[in-house]
Every structure is written in structure tokens, then in C-alpha cells.
Write a protein that holds these residues in place. Structure first.
Motif, short mmCIF file in Angstrom:
data_model
loop_
_atom_site.label_atom_id
_atom_site.label_comp_id
_atom_site.label_asym_id
_atom_site.label_seq_id
_atom_site.Cartn_x
_atom_site.Cartn_y
_atom_site.Cartn_z
N LEU A 211 23.16 38.96 -13.95
CA LEU A 211 24.26 38.76 -12.99
C LEU A 211 24.77 37.32 -13.05
O LEU A 211 25.97 37.08 -12.93
CB LEU A 211 23.81 39.07 -11.57
CG LEU A 211 23.72 40.54 -11.16
CD1 LEU A 211 23.42 40.66 -9.68
CD2 LEU A 211 25.02 41.28 -11.47
N TYR A 212 23.86 36.38 -13.26
CA TYR A 212 24.29 34.98 -13.35
C TYR A 212 24.72 34.62 -14.76
O TYR A 212 25.10 33.48 -15.03
CB TYR A 212 23.16 34.05 -12.90
CG TYR A 212 22.96 34.00 -11.41
CD1 TYR A 212 23.79 33.25 -10.59
CD2 TYR A 212 21.94 34.73 -10.81
CE1 TYR A 212 23.61 33.21 -9.22
CE2 TYR A 212 21.75 34.70 -9.43
CZ TYR A 212 22.59 33.94 -8.64
OH TYR A 212 22.41 33.90 -7.29
N PHE B 25 17.60 41.50 -14.29
CA PHE B 25 18.85 41.85 -13.61
C PHE B 25 19.51 40.61 -13.01
O PHE B 25 20.72 40.39 -13.18
CB PHE B 25 18.55 42.88 -12.51
CG PHE B 25 19.73 43.23 -11.65
CD1 PHE B 25 20.88 43.77 -12.22
CD2 PHE B 25 19.72 43.03 -10.28
CE1 PHE B 25 21.97 44.10 -11.43
CE2 PHE B 25 20.79 43.36 -9.49
CZ PHE B 25 21.92 43.90 -10.07
N VAL B 26 18.71 39.79 -12.35
CA VAL B 26 19.25 38.56 -11.76
C VAL B 26 19.83 37.66 -12.85
O VAL B 26 20.95 37.16 -12.73
CB VAL B 26 18.14 37.81 -10.98
CG1 VAL B 26 18.65 36.45 -10.50
CG2 VAL B 26 17.67 38.64 -9.79
N SER C 39 14.05 41.45 -0.56
CA SER C 39 15.29 42.17 -0.85
C SER C 39 15.52 42.36 -2.34
O SER C 39 16.64 42.50 -2.79
CB SER C 39 16.47 41.43 -0.22
OG SER C 39 16.59 40.16 -0.82
N PHE C 40 14.42 42.38 -3.10
CA PHE C 40 14.60 42.77 -4.49
C PHE C 40 14.30 44.24 -4.62
O PHE C 40 13.91 44.89 -3.65
CB PHE C 40 13.73 41.89 -5.40
CG PHE C 40 14.33 40.52 -5.54
CD1 PHE C 40 15.25 40.26 -6.54
CD2 PHE C 40 14.05 39.53 -4.62
CE1 PHE C 40 15.86 39.02 -6.63
CE2 PHE C 40 14.66 38.30 -4.70
CZ PHE C 40 15.57 38.03 -5.71
N TRP C 41 14.53 44.77 -5.79
CA TRP C 41 14.49 46.22 -5.93
C TRP C 41 13.07 46.69 -6.18
O TRP C 41 12.49 46.43 -7.24
CB TRP C 41 15.47 46.64 -7.03
CG TRP C 41 16.86 46.48 -6.56
CD1 TRP C 41 17.64 47.44 -6.00
CD2 TRP C 41 17.65 45.27 -6.50
NE1 TRP C 41 18.85 46.91 -5.60
CE2 TRP C 41 18.88 45.59 -5.90
CE3 TRP C 41 17.43 43.96 -6.89
CZ2 TRP C 41 19.88 44.64 -5.69
CZ3 TRP C 41 18.42 43.03 -6.68
CH2 TRP C 41 19.62 43.36 -6.09
N LEU D 287 27.09 30.62 -6.95
CA LEU D 287 26.63 30.37 -8.32
C LEU D 287 25.57 29.27 -8.37
O LEU D 287 24.74 29.26 -9.27
CB LEU D 287 27.82 29.96 -9.20
CG LEU D 287 28.72 31.08 -9.69
CD1 LEU D 287 29.90 30.52 -10.45
CD2 LEU D 287 27.95 32.05 -10.58
N ASP E 98 11.90 49.53 -6.70
CA ASP E 98 11.72 50.55 -7.73
C ASP E 98 12.08 50.03 -9.12
O ASP E 98 12.19 50.82 -10.06
CB ASP E 98 12.48 51.84 -7.38
CG ASP E 98 13.91 51.58 -6.95
OD1 ASP E 98 14.31 50.40 -6.88
OD2 ASP E 98 14.65 52.55 -6.71
#
Lengths: 378, 309
Positions: free
Chosen positions: B107-108, B103-104, B90-92, B80, B94
Motif C-alpha cells: 500500500l505504501y 500488504f502494508v 486492527s491488522f487482518w 504517507l 486471517d
């Protein structure tokens, strides 16, 4: 000469290919496993002349010949008398929920009428959702009963035995009176197509993240395995729903498959089925190293799903071990549910016996997937 | 000193893969707010160490804390408050730039997400291209986006695994300016790299080889510790000299830096003997120099193990 065709280069190429083939263990396992699996399934499990079909004898006449008929049916390899009841309602119910393939009704006064020479009728109700499954057994039935009764019809009744026949066998092909094979196959396709697409859909879920390197990132952020699983599964439920709607529309409007039962019930059970399949796929993706492996494992699921589920080959015709494998797979239960709802008009009470195994399967697969899920890159 | 607080404080960190010991009981203590460089040849255990620190790999042995949390049992809390930038993007690819950041942030569970992403895009200078797919970005931009994404949740610790590999010099410099900006706000940074100029921008350096820390300290300390003596040879005739010097007694290694030949060793007398025949050559200029960090690292790599792997 050297420029156009070179044995040296070919042997270099061959050498490389053999090395790579040797390294790819799963493909090698498939090359051995798939033929063996097919041989055993086709060789042992598939039986086009099913025997030991579950039969209920509904007795409205406790007369002298009833026991003989019961004994004859039990002795025959075609029929397994799973129940003798005096409740026609219960017998019909067992036919509806698939516990029995036949109901043999011994009508009231059968014995008396037989003795009197009144040519009574034995009414046989057959589950004709799969027309092929019961045809051999039905063909054998009149001879069987006749032979049995011949032993009873002695003394003053010997004259009755001489009469051919002393009674009639009336067969009602229930649920699919025209013996239309499409009515059986097309609803079954719903289960098979969903198996193909749904298992595949989630089998690449994690392997794709892994191959693209995004898996590490996902793990480095505060996500829990269950959250990732739900996130991967739910979108595909919608895909499955659209597929189901499409297949059912074609079934109804192109093939004219009857849809007697509740559409809501069918949708609800289809949702459970789809989710169970997605959970299987997701479990595969926690094991497979890459998408290629995921596809190969999907194929391993797919093969028994078609062979042992009762989709093409009569379920009751398979040996017991094969039936057990079949009972574990959700497709077997879903096929019974779909055919039951569409062709028999089954309601929640009848389909429940096939719904709970799917739910159980779903939870088992989900649990395995979450436990298999690695929160680290170890 | 006793008041100093450590963002990373681990001892005896060990990781085995089968029989191979990837990280062999190392100790690292990084004080809060510092930028530490993590160096070592490929396969020396840098990535493995970083992954253990942020809970992506289970350590086989070792104890200690990351941000005050036990790194072996409290990796969820560490995650966290830590930003981890992987070696490979290593991000998306697409997803669009904005979708990735969003998105990140989700998630946090960051508050006022929309405004935060807006601000981040603005700061990155990617506002105009926010709907472009992340996969379409150039290497340098991917790097910047990844840094922005892994600092979105205002972590206290940044673990960067070779963040500038394959990025052009200008982008690298901008990237490092950003790292020092972050450090000035109190974030602790552990960054692995192969670049000497980057190592020199770090407060402290840890050099790891075959799973062991073989040198640590400031740049000056590491050069000092090495006890290395280095001569440079310049001139047109220098090039064929490398092969002749290599292997002579006292010569530990010979390397070209551009057109300048660096000859290093520990024993001054032997080095002098080795170089003596060439002193008189008018086409060569031989002089002693302070070893560079790169000299020291090559020495460390040559003496501690596998060399280039």
C-alpha cells in the motif's frame, strides 16, 4: 420450584428482548416493509393474464381489410400495436430483441383471397420464450379478428362472413416451439442466483472490515476509495464467472436448454451483469453498519429482483410503474439477454438495447458507492 | 528555541459529536524527535484527537500542521509519513504475519518489499512464525507486529493509541524500549496511555480531561504545578481509615497504593487537622511525601470532571 422455572426470569428475559428489538430499527423496518412490499407487488404488479402485449403488424397486403384488423388489434386490451410495418425483416427483428411479443403478418393478397373465399391465413409469430405470457392473447386473437371483419363483410360479401372461418390463424411459437417452461425458467435462474450471491458477496465487504476494526487501519494507510472498491469487487467477478459456468452447464446437460447464440457474447454480458450486482452490494456495504444490516438490505434488493424482472411473472403483464422499476434493475435486462442469446440466438445488435442500461446502472452504482464511501470515521 | 521544529503544531483543535464536545479547542505542539505522553480518563478525547491528527476524523475547528502539512487539507500527505497504531488490534487476523506486513508495504509502495519484510520479520523475531495467522498471536506479539507494521514505511511521526493496553509487563517494557529506539532515530511519538510508569518514560505529558488540556509539562513540572500535598499512612490500622478521612475538610482524595494510604489535599493546615487524631496511634506511620504522578492524575481526574466513566 424456583430453580426450575421462574416467571420473574422470563419477564426479565422478555424485557431485555423487547428493548433490543426496539433498538434494532432496521429489523423493525423490515418487519413492516417486507409484508407491505410483498402485498403491493403481488397485489398490483403481478398479473397472470398479461394484457397490452407489444405487437407488430407486418403488412404485405395494403388491402381493404388491413385497416380493420389493425383497428381490432388496437382496440383489444390484449394487444398494443407498437408498429405497423411493411418490412417483415424489421418485424422479426423487433420480436428478436424483445421490443415486441407478437408479429401479426397480413400476407400478400389477404384481402383478395378473403373476398374470393380462398381461406387465406393470418400468420402470427409469438415469442414463446415465456410460454405463459402470450397464451391468453393468442387464444383471443382469432375471435377478435373475426368479429372485426364481420362488420366489413357486408353486402355481397356477407356470405363470406357466414362462413366459419373465413380465414385461418396460423400461430408459430418461435424460439420455444414446445412451450417448455424450463427453457424459460432455467436461464432466468442464472440471473436470479447471481443476484442472490453477488449482491451478498460485496454487501459485507466493508461492514466486515468495520466490525473487525481493520477499517480504521485501512483508512489510516494511503488507499483511495476507488482502489478499495476495485479490490473488493474484482475477486468476486471470478466467483460469479465460476457460478455462471456451473449454472449454464446444468442448464445445458441436465435440463437440455438450447444454446443457440454466442457463448462469448453471453459471457461478456454476464461479466457486465455480475459487476453491476457487485457494485450494488458494495454500495450497500458503504451504508450498512454491520453485516446483519447488510444482509437485510440485500433482501430488499432481492425481493423486487424476483418479482419485477419477468423471472416468474410475465414482465408485460405488470402495470407501467412496475415495469419502470423493472427496467431500472439490471436483472430485468440480463434475463432478456440470456433468454435472447440462448433461445433466440440473438447477436450483439439485438442485445445492445439491454446491455447499455446495465452499463449505465453499473456506473451509477459505482459512483454512488465511491461518493458514499467515507474517507474518515465521522 | 526559535529553531525548534514541530512535528505536530495545532491550535484550537475541536471536535463535536452531535451536541457533545469531544475535544474542546486544544493546542498541542510536539517538537521533532520527542516522545510525548497523552493521558486522561476514558472518553476524555484522546483517541478523537489522535484521529483528527492523522486525518481519520474531520476537525470541526482548529488550524495547524502535522509534519509541516496542513492537517485539515493535506491528510493524504500526512498519512504517507505517519504511522498510526489503533487502540484495538486492527491488522487482518486471517492473514499471516508476513502477508500483513507485505500488504502494508504494498500500500505504501515501498521499494525492495520482499527484503524489507524479511528484515522486519527478522528484527521482530517472528521469522520462524511468519506464516502463522496474525489472529493466533498473543496480545504482546500482536502489539509488536502492529508496531512493526506501522513503522514499516519509516514514518516521521508515530501516533500510538493505548498501544500497551492488556499487555504483560515484560512485553510492555520491550515495547517502550523499541519506542525510545525509534525516537533516537528522530521519529516523533505521541502515545496515549493509562499507565503511570509509561507516562514517566515520556519527555512531556499532556493531560486531557473532558476535551480540555488541564496539565502539561514534564513529570516533575506536572507534580510541581499541582500544588498537591500528600501524606502516606502505613500500618495495619490504615485500611479502615480511608472511609473516615474521605470527605473531611481539606482532604481532596484518599487512595490506596498497595497497602499504603495516600491522603492528598491543598490546604496543609486542614490536612493536619484531619490527620491529627491518628498521629498518636502507634500502629500507624504517617509521613509527608512528594506526590506521585498517579496522585496528581487522580487529583486531575477528580477535580476536572467525570471521574471514572
Amino acid at each position: 420450584m424456583n430453580g426450575s422455572f421462574s416467571l420473574a426470569r422470563i419477564s426479565a428475559m422478555l424485557g431485555k428482548e423487547f428493548i433490543q428489538m426496539k433498538r434494532d430499527r432496521l429489523t423493525l423496518a423490515m418487519l413492516v416493509g417486507i409484508p407491505l412490499m410483498q402485498l403491493f407487488l403481488f397485489g398490483y404488479a403481478i398479473n397472470m393474464v398479461p394484457r397490452h402485449l407489444a405487437t407488430v403488424v407486418s403488412i404485405s397486403d395494403p388491402g381493404m381489410f388491413t385497416d380493420s384488423i389493425l383497428a381490432a388489434l388496437s382496440e383489444s386490451s390484449y394487444f398494443d400495436v407498437v408498429k405497423a410495418t411493411n418490412s417483415p425483416v424489421e418485424a422479426r427483428r423487433m420480436l428478436a430483441d424483445g421490443r415486441a411479443s407478437f408479429v401479426v403478418n397480413i400476407p400478400a393478397n389477404f384481402s383478395r383471397d378473403l373476398v374470393r373465399g380462398a381461406h387465406p391465413s393470418l400468420l402470427v409469430e409469438a415469442d414463446a420464450t415465456d410460454p405463459a405470457a402470450g397464451s391468453y392473447a393468442l387464444a383471443a386473437l382469432p375471435t377478435l379478428v373475426n368479429t372485426a371483419l364481420r362488420d366489413d363483410l357486408t353486402g355481397p360479401l356477407a356470405a363470406r362472413a357466414a362462413q366459419t372461418p373465413a380465414f385461418n390463424v396460423v400461430v408459430h411459437q418461435l424460439y420455444n416451439p414446445e412451450n417448455n417452461t424450463q427453457y424459460n425458467i432455467v436461464p432466468g435462474l442464472l440471473g436470479v442466483i447471481l443476484t442472490m450471491t453477488m449482491v451478498m458477496a460485496t454487501s459485507i465487504a466493508l461492514t466486515r472490515e468495520r466490525e473487525r476494526g481493520t477499517y480504521e487501519n485501512l483508512l489510516a494507510m494511503p488507499t483511495r476509495p476507488v482502489e478499495i472498491m476495485i479490490g473488493k469487487i474484482v475477486p468476486n467477478i471470478f466467483v460469479g464467472a465460476i457460478q455462471s459456468a456451473l449454472i449454464l452447464s446444468v442448464a445445458k446437460y441436465v435440463f437440455g436448454v438450447p444454446m443457440i447464440g454466442s457463448f462469448v457474447l453471453l459471457s461478456a454480458t454476464a461479466m457486465i451483469y455480475i459487476t453491476a450486482l457487485l457494485a450494488v452490494g458494495y454500495t450497500i456495504s458503504t451504508v450498512a453498519q454491520n453485516q446483519m444490516q447488510a444482509m437485510q438490505m440485500t433482501f430488499f434488493v432481492f425481493l423486487p429482483s424476483i418479482m419485477l424482472s419477468g423471472f416468474i411473472f410475465p414482465f408485460r403483464g405488470m402495470p407501467v410503474w412496475a415495469q419502470w422499476i423493472g427496467e431500472v434493475m439490471p436483472i430485468t435486462h440480463f434475463l432478456r439477454i440470456v433468454r435472447g442469446i440462448l433461445l433466440k440466438g440473438n447477436g450483439p445488435a439485438e442485445v445492445w438495447s439491454d446491455v447499455w442500461p446495465m452499463i449505465l446502472f453499473l456506473f451509477a452504482a459505482g459512483t454512488i458507492a465511491v461518493r458514499r464511501f467515507r474517507r474518515t470515521l465521522d | 528555541m526559535s529553531e525548534e521544529r514541530y512535528a505536530i503544531d495545532v491550535r484550537g483543535l475541536t471536535k463535536r459529536f452531535g451536541k457533545k464536545v469531544a475535544v474542546n479547542g486544544i493546542d498541542i505542539a510536539v517538537p521533532e524527535g520527542q516522545v510525548w505522553g497523552f493521558l486522561g480518563p476514558n472518553g476524555s478525547g484522546k483517541t478523537t484527537t489522535i484521529r483528527m491528527l492523522c486525518g481519520l476524523l474531520n476537525a470541526d475547528a482548529g488550524e495547524g500542521t502535522c509534519l509541516g502539512y496542513d492537517f485539515r487539507t493535506q491528510s493524504e500527505q500526512i498519512k504517507l509519513e505517519t504511522g498510526y497504531m489503533t487502540q484495538k488490534f486492527s491488522f487482518w487476523e486471517d492473514l499471516s504475519i508476513r502477508e500483513n506486513l507485505d500488504f502494508v508495504a504494498r500500500l505504501y509502495q515501498l521499494p525492495k518489499r520482499h527484503a524489507l519484510v524479511d528484515r522486519t520479520l527478522e528484527k521482530l523475531g517472528l521469522k520462524q512464525r511468519q506464516h502463522q495467522l496474525a489472529g493466533d498471536l498473543s496480545g504482546g506479539w500482536k502489539q509488536r507486529m502492529a508496531l512493526a507494521a506501522c513503522t514499516l514505511h519509516s514514518p516521521k511521526l508515530l501516533l500510538l493509541d493505548e498501544p500497551t493496553a492488556g499487555v504483560d509487563p515484560k512485553a510492555r517494557r520491550d515495547f517502550w524500549d523499541e519506542i525510545h529506539n525509534l525516537a533516537s532515530t528522530g521519529i516523533t511519538v505521541l502515545v496515549s496511555t493509562h499507565y503511570m510508569d509509561e507516562a514517566e518514560r515520556c519527555d512531556r505529558i499532556v493531560y486531557i480531561s473532558v476535551g480540555n488540556i488541564v496539565a502539561r509539562g514534564t513529570v516533575a513540572e506536572i507534580i510541581e504545578q499541582s500544588k498537591l500535598i500528600t501524606f502516606t499512612i502505613e500500618g495495619e490500622a490504615a485500611r479502615p481509615l480511608a472511609e473516615r478521612l474521605r470527605g473531611l475538610p481539606g482532604v481532596v482524595f484518599v487512595t490506596f497504593f498497595g497497602a499504603v494510604l495516600h491522603v492528598s489535599g491543598y490546604d496543609r493546615a486542614k490536612l493536619d487537622t484531619a490527620l491529627a487524631p491518628y498521629r498518636s496511634d502507634p500502629h500507624l506511620v504517617i509521613r509527608e511525601t512528594t506526590p506521585t504522578l498517579e496522585d496528581v492524575f487522580i487529583e486531575l481526574q477528580e477535580t476536572n470532571g467525570e471521574g471514572n466513566s
